[in-house]
Design an enzyme around this catalytic site. Structure first.
Site, PDB file in Angstrom:
ATOM      1  N   ASP A 295       0.881  -1.177   0.000  1.00 29.55           N
ATOM      2  CA  ASP A 295       0.000   0.000   0.000  1.00 29.55           C
ATOM      3  C   ASP A 295       0.910   1.216   0.000  1.00 29.55           C
ATOM      4  OD1 ASP A 295      -2.283   1.899   0.601  1.00 29.55           O
ATOM      5  OD2 ASP A 295      -3.335  -0.014   0.690  1.00 29.55           O
ATOM      6  N   ALA A 351      -4.876  -2.045  -6.205  1.00 25.65           N
ATOM      7  CA  ALA A 351      -4.860  -0.617  -5.821  1.00 25.65           C
ATOM      8  C   ALA A 351      -5.738   0.180  -6.772  1.00 25.65           C
ATOM      9  CB  ALA A 351      -3.432  -0.084  -5.844  1.00 25.65           C
ATOM     10  N   ASN A 407     -19.963   5.173 -16.673  1.00 22.68           N
ATOM     11  CA  ASN A 407     -20.759   5.762 -15.600  1.00 22.68           C
ATOM     12  C   ASN A 407     -20.604   7.275 -15.594  1.00 22.68           C
ATOM     13  OD1 ASN A 407     -22.501   5.641 -13.424  1.00 22.68           O
ATOM     14  ND2 ASN A 407     -20.828   5.583 -11.932  1.00 22.68           N
ATOM     15  N   TYR A 413     -11.949   6.987 -14.587  1.00 22.41           N
ATOM     16  CA  TYR A 413     -12.014   5.659 -13.940  1.00 22.41           C
ATOM     17  C   TYR A 413     -12.475   4.587 -14.949  1.00 22.41           C
ATOM     18  CZ  TYR A 413     -13.397   2.380 -10.158  1.00 22.41           C
ATOM     19  OH  TYR A 413     -13.531   1.302  -9.321  1.00 22.41           O
ATOM     20  N   LYS A 417     -10.376   1.419 -16.151  1.00 25.65           N
ATOM     21  CA  LYS A 417     -10.846   0.075 -15.793  1.00 25.65           C
ATOM     22  C   LYS A 417     -11.177  -0.752 -17.048  1.00 25.65           C
ATOM     23  CE  LYS A 417     -10.748   0.183 -11.216  1.00 25.65           C
ATOM     24  NZ  LYS A 417      -9.692  -0.546 -10.508  1.00 25.65           N
TER      25      LYS A 417
HETATM   26  P1  NAI Z   1     -10.259   1.192  -0.989  1.00 23.47           P
HETATM   27  O1  NAI Z   1     -10.182   2.651  -1.271  1.00 23.47           O
HETATM   28  O2  NAI Z   1     -10.922   0.730   0.252  1.00 23.47           O
HETATM   29  O3  NAI Z   1      -8.772   0.559  -1.025  1.00 23.47           O
HETATM   30  C1  NAI Z   1      -7.834   0.861  -2.036  1.00 23.47           C
HETATM   31  C2  NAI Z   1      -6.442   0.808  -1.471  1.00 23.47           C
HETATM   32  O4  NAI Z   1      -5.524   1.138  -2.531  1.00 23.47           O
HETATM   33  C3  NAI Z   1      -6.224   1.837  -0.355  1.00 23.47           C
HETATM   34  O5  NAI Z   1      -5.714   1.197   0.795  1.00 23.47           O
HETATM   35  C4  NAI Z   1      -5.230   2.813  -0.958  1.00 23.47           C
HETATM   36  O6  NAI Z   1      -4.347   3.388  -0.013  1.00 23.47           O
HETATM   37  C5  NAI Z   1      -4.489   1.922  -1.958  1.00 23.47           C
HETATM   38  N1  NAI Z   1      -3.792   2.695  -2.986  1.00 23.47           N
HETATM   39  C6  NAI Z   1      -4.255   3.774  -3.663  1.00 23.47           C
HETATM   40  N2  NAI Z   1      -3.301   4.234  -4.493  1.00 23.47           N
HETATM   41  C7  NAI Z   1      -2.219   3.437  -4.341  1.00 23.47           C
HETATM   42  C8  NAI Z   1      -0.929   3.421  -4.933  1.00 23.47           C
HETATM   43  N3  NAI Z   1      -0.574   4.327  -5.834  1.00 23.47           N
HETATM   44  N4  NAI Z   1      -0.052   2.477  -4.545  1.00 23.47           N
HETATM   45  C9  NAI Z   1      -0.404   1.553  -3.599  1.00 23.47           C
HETATM   46  N5  NAI Z   1      -1.624   1.520  -3.028  1.00 23.47           N
HETATM   47  C10 NAI Z   1      -2.515   2.457  -3.387  1.00 23.47           C
HETATM   48  O7  NAI Z   1     -10.911   0.547  -2.295  1.00 23.47           O
HETATM   49  P2  NAI Z   1     -11.739  -0.801  -2.481  1.00 23.47           P
HETATM   50  O8  NAI Z   1     -13.160  -0.453  -2.473  1.00 23.47           O
HETATM   51  O9  NAI Z   1     -11.233  -1.848  -1.575  1.00 23.47           O
HETATM   52  O10 NAI Z   1     -11.361  -1.167  -3.999  1.00 23.47           O
HETATM   53  C11 NAI Z   1     -10.316  -2.069  -4.364  1.00 23.47           C
HETATM   54  C12 NAI Z   1     -10.293  -2.206  -5.884  1.00 23.47           C
HETATM   55  O11 NAI Z   1     -11.579  -2.645  -6.347  1.00 23.47           O
HETATM   56  C13 NAI Z   1     -10.021  -0.891  -6.604  1.00 23.47           C
HETATM   57  O12 NAI Z   1      -9.219  -1.124  -7.730  1.00 23.47           O
HETATM   58  C14 NAI Z   1     -11.409  -0.412  -7.006  1.00 23.47           C
HETATM   59  O13 NAI Z   1     -11.372   0.430  -8.128  1.00 23.47           O
HETATM   60  C15 NAI Z   1     -12.070  -1.749  -7.329  1.00 23.47           C
HETATM   61  N6  NAI Z   1     -13.535  -1.670  -7.262  1.00 23.47           N
HETATM   62  C16 NAI Z   1     -14.203  -1.445  -6.061  1.00 23.47           C
HETATM   63  C17 NAI Z   1     -15.588  -1.380  -6.046  1.00 23.47           C
HETATM   64  C18 NAI Z   1     -16.368  -1.174  -4.776  1.00 23.47           C
HETATM   65  O14 NAI Z   1     -17.609  -1.163  -4.841  1.00 23.47           O
HETATM   66  N7  NAI Z   1     -15.761  -1.040  -3.625  1.00 23.47           N
HETATM   67  C19 NAI Z   1     -16.368  -1.479  -7.287  1.00 23.47           C
HETATM   68  C20 NAI Z   1     -15.580  -1.712  -8.462  1.00 23.47           C
HETATM   69  C21 NAI Z   1     -14.220  -1.802  -8.431  1.00 23.47           C
END
Ligand code: NAI
Length: 507
Positions: A295, A351, A407, A413, A417
């Protein structure tokens, strides 16, 4: 904690209110979800109806269900008895196979006989869920007219399923290698199946019943198709619906390791301090993998909970604090992985961030930030780990339903994606000679910190947009990732699988 409590009370109050209002809003059924590592007999409370048992392919499917503890009922009046007989040796799993020839010519009597075969509720125990498996037989589809007959056959299956399936059941259409042939009538029949099964998934979703197609390409061992079908029938896939999954490569059918599906493997998960990434880390660790949690450099505090929980369980783990949206960050991470683990078996490019604005108001900074994290990081990480990932490994790239459907306010995004799906196809080809499978996951609405920030009314609307009328949990994404990274999903590559409870948008 207090914030969550208030939110829960608010949302249960909202549920109560919704129930009393004369609005066209339905409430979801509870979805069964398995905890902990996969057990050997996960289909113990499943009764499986099979419409066909005539070929070795069908036998392999039945054998896998019996092996996982299911009661299999063969409805096929033309079932091949010799194939069947070998299956009924005493099974430690408790699984059994029975014959109940049921003629589909008269729909009324077909329905009557199916209803008689439904398992009775066994005391206070959980009610047996039904898996209705219809295996296509398109070999004989040689004329245009035969397509009409095949569609009538789909209708009979869908109509029967709608009348007998209890909440939480499954309907699976299997396309065996012999039906994969791409002659004109077969292509039409398969195209029709696409529209048909997606529509069924929307109609059945409110009862928590899910519908899938599993297609086996020629020369793929039928055991692979059986592993996919049984996964989609079990308690780790309840939030998945309307998937068309292809067994499109034929690796060795590796026996499963009793010590865990991922025993002895090393997995690197980017952006795993929290949310979906953290849940994938927990799920992989439960199946025996060593875990590298990446992270951002300042996120050690956010990652502490996951790291502590893994270490308490004795999991070999390392924190990799690097910004992988830069080439240098990804290369530095690769060096740290080399020093700590030596090599990698599984990469999860998770990420991600959002920076939403309409294109008119989108600044170059917000455009670049979203594209660099959601796409750039995946390009840099896969390039930097090229020499570290071992043959036979697995890559899982997080895409999004928004990458498929688009969207409002998410051009950056959605473009990134969508490109992830392209990258997944390219990598799958590039690494096929190294026996590495590469797939994308496209979540829809998953309960994480990102989505919990949405206003209550938007959240309710988003739920109503799914066939299952509810959001998914990070665990749902983690379960599918575990399946794909393990020998169970090894025959799947170059595909984008939605984890979205059947969202109304996109194909
Ligand atoms: P989240 O925001 O809870 O977690 C994402 C993590 O990525 C965070 O801990 C952040 O610090 C880390 N991060 C961001 N930029 C970074 C970088 N440059 N280097 C290293 N780490 C980095 O997000 P969530 O909801 O857990 O999503 C995870 C994945 O799933 C993402 O790719 C998101 O786009 C995708 N996603 C999530 C959905 C949802 O409903 N939660 C829906 C569709 C896709």
């Amino acid at each position: 904690m207090i914030k969550n409590l208030v939110k829960d009370v608010a949302s249960s109050a909202a549920r109560g209110l919704i129930k009393t209002l004369p609005l066209p809003i339905s409430l979801p059924v509870f979805l069964e979800r398995a905890k902990g590592p996969r057990g050997p007999h996960e289909l113990k409370n499943r009764t499986v109806f099979m419409t066909r048992l005539q070929r070795p392919f069908d036998r392999e499917i039945a054998a896998e269900y019996v092996g996982q503890g299911a009661q299999v009922i063969v409805l096929d009046p033309k079932a091949n008895h010799e194939l069947l007989d070998g299956l009924n040796k005493p099974e430690a799993s408790g699984g059994r196979i029975h014959r109940a020839p049921s003629d589909r010519d008269s729909l009324d009597s077909y329905l009557r006989s199916l209803k008689e075969l439904l398992p009775k509720k066994d005391g206070d125990g959980p009610r047996s869920k039904i898996v209705f498996i219809h295996t296509l037989d398109l070999d004989q589809a040689k004329t245009q007219d035969s397509v009409l007959e095949i569609l009538e056959d789909y209708y009979k299956t869908g109509h029967a399923a709608a009348n007998i399936l209890v909440p939480g059941s499954r309907l699976l259409f299997l396309v065996p290698p012999s039906s994969h042939n791409q002659d004109a009538p077969q292509r039409m029949a398969l195209a029709a199946l696409g529209g048909f099964f997606r529509t069924l998934s929307k109609e059945f979703g409110k009862k928590g019943i899910t519908v899938h197609v599993v297609e086996s390409w020629p020369s793929v061992h039928p055991g692979h198709c059986a592993r996919i079908a049984t996964y989609l029938s079990g308690p780790r896939s309840s939030f998945l619906t309307a998937l068309w999954v292809k067994a499109n490569r034929n690796p060795d059918l590796t026996p499963l390791n009793n010590a865990g599906l991922l025993h002895g493997k090393t997995a690197i998960i980017t952006g795993a301090a929290r949310g979906i990434g953290a849940s994938i880390a927990e799920a992989f660790a439960a199946e025996g993998a060593a875990i590298g949690i990446n992270d951002l450099p300042n996120s050690e505090k956010a990652a502490a909970k996951t790291l502590q929980s893994l270490r308490k369980k004795g999991v070999r783990t390392a924190f990799l604090p690097f910004n992988v949206a830069t080439k240098k960050g990804a290369q530095d991470m690769a060096q740290a992985i080399r020093d700590e683990f030596g090599s990698v078996d599984i990469i999860v490019n998770n990420a991600g961030i959002t920076r939403d604005r309409t294109i008119k108001r989108m600044s170059p900074e917000n455009w670049n930030l979203a594209v660099n994290v959601n796409l750039g990081a995946q390009l840099h990480v896969t390039e930097a780990l090229d020499s570290l990932i071992r043959d036979g490994g697995s890559v899982i790239n997080l895409s999004s339903v928004m990458g498929i459907a688009g969207n409002f306010g998410q051009t950056n995004y959605s473009a990134a994606k969508a490109a992830v799906i392209g990258l997944t196809e390219v990598l799958a080809e590039r690494w096929s000679s190294r026996d590495i499978n590469v797939n994308a996951l496209a979540p829809g609405f998953i309960e994480t910190r990102m989505t919990s920030a949405m206003p209550l009314i938007n959240r309710e609307m988003a739920k109503q947009l799914t066939a299952l009328l509810q959001p998914g949990l990070p665990k749902d994404v983690a379960d599918l990732a575990t399946f794909l990274a393990s020998p169970l999903g090894a025959s799947i590559t170059g595909q984008a699988l939605r984890v979205d409870g059947g969202m109304a948008i996109g194909k």
